[in-house]
Design an enzyme around this catalytic site. Structure first.
Site, PDB file in Angstrom:
ATOM      1  N   GLU A  19      -2.488   4.585   2.407  1.00  0.00           N
ATOM      2  CA  GLU A  19      -3.472   3.588   1.958  1.00  0.00           C
ATOM      3  C   GLU A  19      -2.689   2.312   1.695  1.00  0.00           C
ATOM      4  OE1 GLU A  19      -6.602   3.603   1.933  1.00  0.00           O
ATOM      5  OE2 GLU A  19      -7.289   5.671   1.827  1.00  0.00           O
ATOM      6  N   CYS A  35      -6.142  -4.564  -3.053  1.00  0.00           N
ATOM      7  CA  CYS A  35      -5.808  -4.392  -1.637  1.00  0.00           C
ATOM      8  C   CYS A  35      -6.889  -4.958  -0.732  1.00  0.00           C
ATOM      9  CB  CYS A  35      -5.593  -2.912  -1.330  1.00  0.00           C
ATOM     10  SG  CYS A  35      -7.000  -1.890  -1.762  1.00  0.00           S
TER      11      CYS A  35
HETATM   12  P1  NAD Z   1       4.931  -0.316  -3.700  1.00  0.00           P
HETATM   13  O1  NAD Z   1       5.022   0.126  -2.298  1.00  0.00           O
HETATM   14  O2  NAD Z   1       5.934  -1.248  -4.220  1.00  0.00           O
HETATM   15  O3  NAD Z   1       4.938   0.944  -4.692  1.00  0.00           O
HETATM   16  C1  NAD Z   1       4.094   2.056  -4.518  1.00  0.00           C
HETATM   17  C2  NAD Z   1       4.807   3.307  -4.969  1.00  0.00           C
HETATM   18  O4  NAD Z   1       5.993   3.502  -4.187  1.00  0.00           O
HETATM   19  C3  NAD Z   1       5.219   3.283  -6.426  1.00  0.00           C
HETATM   20  O5  NAD Z   1       4.818   4.490  -7.030  1.00  0.00           O
HETATM   21  C4  NAD Z   1       6.725   3.130  -6.384  1.00  0.00           C
HETATM   22  O6  NAD Z   1       7.369   3.826  -7.409  1.00  0.00           O
HETATM   23  C5  NAD Z   1       7.115   3.744  -5.054  1.00  0.00           C
HETATM   24  N1  NAD Z   1       8.288   3.081  -4.455  1.00  0.00           N
HETATM   25  C6  NAD Z   1       8.607   1.769  -4.544  1.00  0.00           C
HETATM   26  N2  NAD Z   1       9.753   1.512  -3.861  1.00  0.00           N
HETATM   27  C7  NAD Z   1      10.162   2.697  -3.357  1.00  0.00           C
HETATM   28  C8  NAD Z   1      11.282   3.108  -2.556  1.00  0.00           C
HETATM   29  N3  NAD Z   1      12.196   2.235  -2.155  1.00  0.00           N
HETATM   30  N4  NAD Z   1      11.377   4.420  -2.225  1.00  0.00           N
HETATM   31  C9  NAD Z   1      10.449   5.305  -2.621  1.00  0.00           C
HETATM   32  N5  NAD Z   1       9.389   4.974  -3.385  1.00  0.00           N
HETATM   33  C10 NAD Z   1       9.241   3.703  -3.746  1.00  0.00           C
HETATM   34  O7  NAD Z   1       3.439  -0.885  -3.821  1.00  0.00           O
HETATM   35  P2  NAD Z   1       2.802  -1.680  -5.032  1.00  0.00           P
HETATM   36  O8  NAD Z   1       3.458  -3.010  -5.087  1.00  0.00           O
HETATM   37  O9  NAD Z   1       2.746  -0.827  -6.232  1.00  0.00           O
HETATM   38  O10 NAD Z   1       1.291  -1.837  -4.526  1.00  0.00           O
HETATM   39  C11 NAD Z   1       0.808  -2.968  -3.869  1.00  0.00           C
HETATM   40  C12 NAD Z   1       0.519  -2.676  -2.418  1.00  0.00           C
HETATM   41  O11 NAD Z   1      -0.348  -1.552  -2.312  1.00  0.00           O
HETATM   42  C13 NAD Z   1      -0.219  -3.806  -1.742  1.00  0.00           C
HETATM   43  O12 NAD Z   1       0.267  -3.976  -0.450  1.00  0.00           O
HETATM   44  C14 NAD Z   1      -1.657  -3.344  -1.715  1.00  0.00           C
HETATM   45  O13 NAD Z   1      -2.430  -3.935  -0.684  1.00  0.00           O
HETATM   46  C15 NAD Z   1      -1.472  -1.874  -1.510  1.00  0.00           C
HETATM   47  N6  NAD Z   1      -2.622  -1.118  -2.010  1.00  0.00           N
HETATM   48  C16 NAD Z   1      -3.404  -0.453  -1.120  1.00  0.00           C
HETATM   49  C17 NAD Z   1      -4.513   0.235  -1.576  1.00  0.00           C
HETATM   50  C18 NAD Z   1      -5.420   0.980  -0.626  1.00  0.00           C
HETATM   51  O14 NAD Z   1      -6.184   1.816  -1.099  1.00  0.00           O
HETATM   52  N7  NAD Z   1      -5.369   0.739   0.668  1.00  0.00           N
HETATM   53  C19 NAD Z   1      -4.816   0.263  -2.933  1.00  0.00           C
HETATM   54  C20 NAD Z   1      -3.986  -0.410  -3.816  1.00  0.00           C
HETATM   55  C21 NAD Z   1      -2.872  -1.088  -3.336  1.00  0.00           C
END
Ligand code: NAD
Length: 511
Positions: free
Chosen positions: A217, A251
């Site tokens: 997602e 998002c």
């Molecule tokens: P992110 O990718 O930074 O983090 C998401 C998760 O990944 C967190 O739990 C984090 O701990 C983990 N993570 C971060 N870096 C990592 C790494 N190097 N290795 C392994 N795990 C890691 O995302 P975010 O900034 O929390 O969220 C924002 C993004 O999510 C935006 O792009 C938004 O559009 C998207 N989003 C999508 C939806 C959807 O339903 N399509 C909903 C909400 C947010």
């Protein structure tokens, strides 16, 4: 970072407990799943005020947004799963076919096993506990990894889950990169990942090592077209709300606008009027505006605003330490502008003028498929043209942001904006293995099935060909098609005549 992360060396024990929980078979019982879902519902209901508080701490979220956009939606997901789990999990028979009927074909809905759900910071409840409802309803045991960025909400989730739910069914792992990196080393029945495209590639690469299926997602740049037939007041009102709710950290927030040149001036006038009515002269003082999750994210948005070559017509102020970004509208933005380089994820609205809807469609189609595409138009043909000529996770006419909550609709991306679905029955299906089963009686060998056994003979082959026969439809454009169409026409005519004849006979007979 969360106040206390789960020690990495404990993760294997947490996983083992979930494996044991699944192996016990208790989650195969639909009534047990329903019990867990009720507990999850009460977890949210009884702690509403505390979640409102944590969302305010993490994101400066106003209560109305916490309630309306997040907590209610999450409870609805739990409720829908609770109400439908029996229906959703029933085995299904495929459509009748004579060849297979006696083998009792069935599709059983089986849980995938022990699954992992990784959440983002911006909707720390909905994106974590919404999929959890689907995963529990489908009969899985679940490891939850909330985002460390929204740490107050992550702490509360970690405190409440063991109080309300069976620890052999749901467990929380708190932390950031070290914890997630450890988690994704293991094979899972499924990983549901919500977050950025960058991290999705890391998750996908790790999951490929254990052949774990993944739902992504993700986000991206969701465009809005404002057509000349649009109700401009309504468009301004809804778009600006969607862009500024949760300070743009949604998002499905409108990322940028493609506005028909003919209506650009009057539309901007409407936007300015709405802006003042929403936030007054000093938006920093408004209590209807969330904050950016961290100073780092605020600094990222500041850089995009500082580097834009467009004209800032409202806002533009950023206070990195206070995590404040003023709602900002920027006009005359070019395709290669800083604001078009990445998902903005903040309350900054670039406007790109276009000469026609066709130009807007071409622009959108030259980029990655967005998570959602919005069109503001009253002309039905324009709406249909935009829907039919583009591709995106979802497509909405004349509103923004609401569709992930619409009951019965799948929510998910396509291409770079994601794959798979997480809401309602679609979420249940994500965590379900559709297991094909047959139960083949011995007597079938007496009729047909023994033909497959050696020694192979011409007679057996000929007999098999009779049973397993097929007929392709005629090639398009060939004489055969015309002939077959004519034949169908003849049959329809004969059937109609027979029906009329029967009707007349009945009438005459009864008079
Ligand atoms: P992110 O990718 O930074 O983090 C998401 C998760 O990944 C967190 O739990 C984090 O701990 C983990 N993570 C971060 N870096 C990592 C790494 N190097 N290795 C392994 N795990 C890691 O995302 P975010 O900034 O929390 O969220 C924002 C993004 O999510 C935006 O792009 C938004 O559009 C998207 N989003 C999508 C939806 C959807 O339903 N399509 C909903 C909400 C947010």
């Amino acid at each position: 970072m969360s106040s206390s992360s789960t020690p990495v060396e404990e993760i294997s024990k947490i996983r083992e407990a979930l494996v044991k929980g699944f192996a016990s078979g208790k989650t195969k019982n639909v009534q047990y799943r329903k019990e867990q879902l009720i507990h999850l519902g009460y977890l949210l209901h009884e702690n509403r005020d505390r979640f409102v508080e944590t969302l305010a701490t993490d994101l400066g979220r106003p209560t109305l947004e916490a309630d309306f956009l997040e907590i209610n939606g999450t409870i609805s997901e739990v409720q829908e799963a609770y109400k439908n789990v029996e229906k959703w999990s029933k085995p299904e028979s495929p459509p009748f076919t004579l060849n297979w009927f006696f083998m009792r074909p069935k599709i059983r809905r089986e849980p995938k096993g022990v699954v992992l759900i990784i959440g983002p910071f911006n909707f720390p409840l909905w994106c974590l506990l919404g999929p959890l409802a689907g995963a529990i309803a489908a009969g899985n045991t679940v490891a939850l990894k909330p985002s460390e960025m929204s740490s107050a909400t992550a702490d509360l989730i970690a405190e409440l889950i063991p109080k309300y739910l069976d620890p052999e069914v749901v467990s929380v792992v708190k932390g950031g990169i070290p914890q997630t990196s450890k988690l994704i080393e293991y094979p899972w029945g499924h990983i549901c990942y919500t977050g950025s495209q960058r991290v999705a590639k890391i998750i996908g690469t790790a999951a490929a090592q254990s052949l774990t299926p993944v739902t992504f997602e993700l986000g991206g740049k969701s465009p809005v077209i404002v057509d000349k037939s649009a109700d401009l007041k309504l468009a301004a009102r809804r778009i600006l709300w969607g862009k500024c709710a949760n300070a743009g950290q949604i998002c499905v927030a409108p990322d940028y606008l493609l506005v028909l040149r003919e209506v650009e001036e009057p539309f901007i006038k409407e936007l300015r009027a709405v802006y003042n009515s929403y936030f007054g002269a000093n938006p920093a003082k408004s209590d209807s505006l969330s904050r950016i999750i961290s100073p780092q994210h605020a600094a990222r948005i500041k850089k995009l605003v500082d580097e834009t070559k467009g004209n800032i017509i409202t806002g533009g102020e950023v206070d990195v330490d206070q995590r404040y970004v003023a709602p900002t509208i920027v006009r005359d933005v070019a395709n290669d502008d800083s604001l078009m380089s990445e998902e903005i994820f903040g309350p900054v609205l670039p406007i790109i003028p276009v000469d026609s809807v066709d130009e807007a469609i071409k622009f959108i189609n030259s980029r990655d498929h967005p998570l959602v595409l919005y069109i503001f138009a009253q002309d039905r043909k324009v709406k249909e043209k935009v829907f039919a000529s583009t591709n995106s996770g979802g497509a909405v006419a004349n509103d923004v942001v609401l569709h992930p909550a619409a009951a019965g609709l799948p929510f998910g991306g396509v291409g770079a904006s994601g794959s798979g679905y997480t809401t309602g029955k679609w979420g249940f299906n994500t965590f379900t293995h559709f297991r094909a089963t047959l139960d083949v009686p011995g007597w079938l060998d007496k009729i047909a099935l023994s033909h497959r056994f050696p020694p192979y003979t011409d007679k057996k082959l000929a007999d098999l060909k009779k049973v397993v026969s097929y007929k392709l439809p005629p090639r398009p454009g060939t004489h055969a098609v015309t002939a077959s169409k004519r034949r169908w026409g003849l049959w329809t005519l004969l059937a109609l005549l027979a029906a009329v004849g029967a009707l007349l006979k009945k009438r005459l007979g009864s008079s």
